[in-house]
Write a protein that holds these residues in place. Sequence first.
Motif, PDB file in Angstrom:
ATOM      1  N   LEU A 191       0.865  -1.185   0.000  1.00  0.00           N
ATOM      2  CA  LEU A 191       0.000   0.000   0.000  1.00  0.00           C
ATOM      3  C   LEU A 191       0.895   1.227   0.000  1.00  0.00           C
ATOM      4  CD1 LEU A 191      -3.060   0.794   0.256  1.00  0.00           C
ATOM      5  CD2 LEU A 191      -2.605   1.104   2.696  1.00  0.00           C
ATOM      6  N   ASP A 192       0.865   2.021  -1.087  1.00  0.00           N
ATOM      7  CA  ASP A 192       1.744   3.181  -1.147  1.00  0.00           C
ATOM      8  C   ASP A 192       1.078   4.395  -0.511  1.00  0.00           C
ATOM      9  OD1 ASP A 192       0.020   4.352  -2.994  1.00  0.00           O
ATOM     10  OD2 ASP A 192       1.261   3.861  -4.725  1.00  0.00           O
ATOM     11  N   GLU A 232      -2.698   3.448  -3.240  1.00  0.00           N
ATOM     12  CA  GLU A 232      -2.792   2.405  -4.257  1.00  0.00           C
ATOM     13  C   GLU A 232      -2.349   1.070  -3.686  1.00  0.00           C
ATOM     14  OE1 GLU A 232      -0.221   1.449  -8.120  1.00  0.00           O
ATOM     15  OE2 GLU A 232      -1.659   3.088  -8.471  1.00  0.00           O
ATOM     16  N   ASN A 246     -11.789  -0.626  -8.126  1.00  0.00           N
ATOM     17  CA  ASN A 246     -10.751  -0.158  -9.070  1.00  0.00           C
ATOM     18  C   ASN A 246      -9.686  -1.221  -9.332  1.00  0.00           C
ATOM     19  OD1 ASN A 246     -12.006   2.466  -8.957  1.00  0.00           O
ATOM     20  ND2 ASN A 246     -10.848   2.866  -7.068  1.00  0.00           N
ATOM     21  N   ASN A 255      -0.067   6.925  -1.755  1.00  0.00           N
ATOM     22  CA  ASN A 255      -1.177   7.497  -2.532  1.00  0.00           C
ATOM     23  C   ASN A 255      -2.458   6.671  -2.398  1.00  0.00           C
ATOM     24  OD1 ASN A 255       0.266   9.722  -3.712  1.00  0.00           O
ATOM     25  ND2 ASN A 255       1.288   8.225  -5.059  1.00  0.00           N
ATOM     26  N   SER A 293      -1.200  -2.899  -4.510  1.00  0.00           N
ATOM     27  CA  SER A 293      -0.647  -3.765  -5.550  1.00  0.00           C
ATOM     28  C   SER A 293      -0.043  -4.989  -4.896  1.00  0.00           C
ATOM     29  CB  SER A 293       0.416  -3.029  -6.385  1.00  0.00           C
ATOM     30  OG  SER A 293       1.494  -2.605  -5.553  1.00  0.00           O
ATOM     31  N   GLN A 352      -3.661  -4.782  -9.122  1.00  0.00           N
ATOM     32  CA  GLN A 352      -3.399  -3.393  -8.717  1.00  0.00           C
ATOM     33  C   GLN A 352      -4.747  -2.702  -8.580  1.00  0.00           C
ATOM     34  OE1 GLN A 352      -3.926  -0.641 -11.080  1.00  0.00           O
ATOM     35  NE2 GLN A 352      -3.360   0.931  -9.574  1.00  0.00           N
ATOM     36  N   ALA A 353      -4.877  -1.837  -7.560  1.00  0.00           N
ATOM     37  CA  ALA A 353      -6.134  -1.117  -7.337  1.00  0.00           C
ATOM     38  C   ALA A 353      -5.829   0.301  -6.890  1.00  0.00           C
ATOM     39  CB  ALA A 353      -7.002  -1.818  -6.301  1.00  0.00           C
ATOM     40  N   SER A 354      -6.102   1.260  -7.762  1.00  0.00           N
ATOM     41  CA  SER A 354      -5.869   2.665  -7.408  1.00  0.00           C
ATOM     42  C   SER A 354      -6.916   3.127  -6.404  1.00  0.00           C
ATOM     43  CB  SER A 354      -5.935   3.536  -8.666  1.00  0.00           C
ATOM     44  OG  SER A 354      -7.209   3.431  -9.271  1.00  0.00           O
ATOM     45  N   GLU A 355      -6.505   4.055  -5.555  1.00  0.00           N
ATOM     46  CA  GLU A 355      -7.394   4.648  -4.551  1.00  0.00           C
ATOM     47  C   GLU A 355      -8.067   3.591  -3.686  1.00  0.00           C
ATOM     48  OE1 GLU A 355     -10.127   7.126  -6.667  1.00  0.00           O
ATOM     49  OE2 GLU A 355      -8.623   8.639  -7.139  1.00  0.00           O
ATOM     50  N   TYR A 356      -7.330   2.521  -3.399  1.00  0.00           N
ATOM     51  CA  TYR A 356      -7.904   1.493  -2.526  1.00  0.00           C
ATOM     52  C   TYR A 356      -8.087   2.052  -1.115  1.00  0.00           C
ATOM     53  CZ  TYR A 356      -8.529  -2.731   0.201  1.00  0.00           C
ATOM     54  OH  TYR A 356      -9.027  -3.665   1.057  1.00  0.00           O
TER      55      TYR A 356
END
Length: 637
Positions: free
Chosen positions: A440-441, A445, A485, A443, A447, A510-514
């Motif tokens: 989890l970064d 996201e 996402n 931002n 992955s 990968q899932a943006s704005e998770y």
Amino acid sequence: MIRTGIFALTIMMLTVNVKAQQGYNTNLIPKDLLPYASSVVRLQEVNMDVKDFDNSIYHIKQAITILNKNGDDMANIEVWHDKTNVIKYVKGAVYNSSGILIKKFSESDFEDINANDGFSLFYDLKVKHYQPSVTEYPYTIEYEYEEREKQSLDFPDWMPNPGTGTAVVKSTFTFSCKPDFNIRYKEVNLPSAVNITTDKNGLKTYTWQVNNLKAVKDEPYSPNPEKILSEVKIAPVKFTYEGIDGSFSDWNGFGKWIYDKLLVNRQQLPDATIQHVKELTAGITDPKLKAKKIYEYMQGRTHYVSVQIGIGGLQPFLASDVDQLNYGDCKALVNYTRALLKAVDIDSWYCVVTGDHSRKTSMLTDFASLQGNHAILCIPFKNDTTWMDCTSQTIPFGYLGDFTDDRIALACTPQGGILLHTPKYTAEENVLEHSGSFVLDDNGELSGSMKSVFKGAEYDDRDDVIQESLKEQIKDVQRIYPINNMTVQKLAFTQDKSLNPTTIEDITLQASEYASMANGKVLFLLNPINRMPRAPKLVMNRTTDLYINEGYTSEDEITYTIPAGYRQDSEPLKVIIKNAFGTFTASSTLQGNQLIYKRKLQVIDGTYPKESYQDFVDFYQAVVDADDYDVILVKNN
């Protein structure tokens, strides 16, 4: 004279309407029959008259009041027919809540369609279907029909309350037959026993009747219907079916009839095929491994097509026909596999079973009759009985799955029928394991990758997905896993079809704005892959025991690498629950920047007292609550 005639006709019509109002006015239904009822059988008369071994008359007349839309299925009239069951007539009428006639209907109003089940190549069974177009409740449908049946093996069961939510004012079942026609019968959940009479000519009449039968409450996780509904089953001692005579009084005799009359001399194979399977198994000394090789050979060259014509509904194709055509129904493929095994000196048994994913329905041990809807194969290896379903081109040798596991089947042997219990997949064997590693970064996201392992009755959970293209597979897993996402970067399936089969799913995603990012905090759902959507419906004053059809174990371990410089601000998750029907544990542990989530749910199948249902709901609600747990991260000071 004309006016007098019109007046007389008017009086007659009024009289008819008054009688109708008195008969089917909803207000006349006894008030104590209304609780839990969506429909009420006002009057039902069912008659079966066996005139000879190849000539029976089935007549039914009934009036059913539909109280609300949940009862509409009871107004759906279906009259099944083929060359053995011939419809003599069918007619009926619909009345409003006051009992006033709305519409009459006859056979010409019925839609007559082939009873195509979606996979049958040949199917001579047809159904006349009628559903009244009524939207104002309550209403009453009255109908009757008569059929001539040119057989005496398979008699319809009498079920005065065919399902939950149906009450009965009065229902009568009469079975009549000549002196030389003898029957056995089984009564289930009836308030009174049969009344048997014989007239001066020796005509025997069996009569069953129920009055003021209250509706069985529709409840989730209820037992098999035959445990709680009323029913009478009839079986002949001697019979004729499609020109084939027979007799039986127990399962041994019925299995003997199937073997002698339907199976014998149907296993011949071409010499070339016999030679080929011998060469195919040459050098294999273990009989079980030899049988596995034969089974996989059969799977590789055949496909399943249902055949339901006449005696074909009970009798398999010739093995030589399947060998030539490369297709068959469950009966034909079992018979063909038996023939292939026999060619390499392995004996096997043709077995009849009731296949059902949602209910484990067994042959009635104390009542032999025409039961079951599926055929499977049994190889009675010494100390190692092996079962096979021959209809699938993909399932492993020795695997049944939840369609036919853990129930009593009839094995048809040269010595007669034998009741056998199919293997049971236990909660410890039905396993779904998820192990994932995600990053989890800062931002929000997500992955990483995840591996899922399916065992036992869970093995074939991904079979439909595996058969599709990669594009469709990706769409499927995006629906399966509730991750917003989500983009699937890699997806692969592997299946181990050994004697302890497993399916493995590997996914990279990968899932943006998770995660939600706000005010220096990071919030995300800890369990994104295997959540309990809701608890079972709460039922007050439950009337039936709690029934769990299949036990299973679900175990997950997900490791999250969280952004550097953050710590957990929410309380760590820790839930431990254990009771008679299951255990559940869930925890989260932060070790440096590694957040480790563990979850294990085990549900034990079985029947439990109705008083435990509240505990069962509470158990599942605790799982739902834990699955909704959100992690909150904040930056270190």
